[in-house]
Design a protein around this motif. Sequence first.
Motif, PDB file in Angstrom:
ATOM      1  N   GLY A 135       0.811  -1.220   0.000  1.00 27.60           N
ATOM      2  CA  GLY A 135       0.000   0.000   0.000  1.00 27.60           C
ATOM      3  C   GLY A 135       0.840   1.264   0.000  1.00 27.60           C
ATOM      4  O   GLY A 135       0.545   2.212  -0.735  1.00 27.60           O
ATOM      5  N   CYS A 136       1.901   1.283   0.792  1.00 27.22           N
ATOM      6  CA  CYS A 136       2.770   2.474   0.841  1.00 27.22           C
ATOM      7  C   CYS A 136       3.496   2.682  -0.479  1.00 27.22           C
ATOM      8  O   CYS A 136       3.673   3.821  -0.927  1.00 27.22           O
ATOM      9  N   ALA A 137       3.929   1.583  -1.101  1.00 24.24           N
ATOM     10  CA  ALA A 137       4.615   1.695  -2.400  1.00 24.24           C
ATOM     11  C   ALA A 137       3.685   2.282  -3.456  1.00 24.24           C
ATOM     12  O   ALA A 137       4.056   3.198  -4.196  1.00 24.24           O
ATOM     13  N   ILE A 138       2.457   1.756  -3.515  1.00 22.54           N
ATOM     14  CA  ILE A 138       1.482   2.270  -4.483  1.00 22.54           C
ATOM     15  C   ILE A 138       1.117   3.715  -4.155  1.00 22.54           C
ATOM     16  O   ILE A 138       1.033   4.572  -5.049  1.00 22.54           O
ATOM     17  N   GLY A 139       0.904   4.002  -2.864  1.00 26.22           N
ATOM     18  CA  GLY A 139       0.538   5.350  -2.454  1.00 26.22           C
ATOM     19  C   GLY A 139       1.625   6.360  -2.744  1.00 26.22           C
ATOM     20  O   GLY A 139       1.351   7.483  -3.194  1.00 26.22           O
ATOM     21  N   TYR A 140       2.868   5.960  -2.497  1.00 21.44           N
ATOM     22  CA  TYR A 140       3.998   6.858  -2.728  1.00 21.44           C
ATOM     23  C   TYR A 140       4.113   7.220  -4.205  1.00 21.44           C
ATOM     24  O   TYR A 140       4.201   8.395  -4.571  1.00 21.44           O
TER      25      TYR A 140
END
Length: 247
Positions: free
Chosen positions: A229-234
């Motif tokens: 999720g953090c990778a996609i969000g970033y």
Amino acid sequence: MKFITLSFNLKLFFYLAIAFILCTAIGTVSHEAGHCAAAKYYGRNPELHYAYMYPGEPSWSITLREAYKKDKDKIKSDIASPEKEAYFKLRENISKTYKQQRKTEDFFITFGGPLQTMLTGMLGFTILFLRRKKIFERSYLTLLEWFAVFLSYFWARQVFNFIFSIDQTFSGRKYFMADEPRLSQSLNLPPWAFGMVTCILGGAVLSWVTFKAIPLNQRLSFILSGIIGCAIGYIGWLDWLGPKLLP
């Protein structure tokens, strides 16, 4: 004592991944909003952007600029004049009067971002800590408690910012763009000091939340959703949506 199991909940993973995607964008913008709030407190007109902010011009700078604009030709002239003398006297007075104020304003505007991030993180941690007995008894989290988990994870910024800037903060350079080394320099500390302290505090909070507050049967789903999720969000916010919504 087990720290993780292979228990995986696809539905929970999906919901948490979406939450991490949203929180990555929200965390970035709210951090910059913390800077803006401090700038607004000092009477400036800050501008909020998707991953940075412009603090706005300080009042003393506006006063000096308007004075220069009013008598620009006489000030630039080689001929002495009352207007030219008044301008340079004003500039000298402002330099003396606002020298310390400039440092104070710059410090707290810079501090506003990390302060917002850490206060949000502490709010989440406090909620979880106060509800820890109920969590341990039932072995699952309520919606409020998941919300508190994501608030707690605002501390992740302090951890990852320090880790990914170690090469810079220990390089001996004198000028930095990141908040933490600039705050350290303002306090006459080594550039790495503020970042290291907040990294340790953040690491302690995140460790407790991840391996104590989150039940064992939900932990793997949470960790995997955080990574993805953090990778996609970033990428999604910084490279695509953010520049369009808050250029």
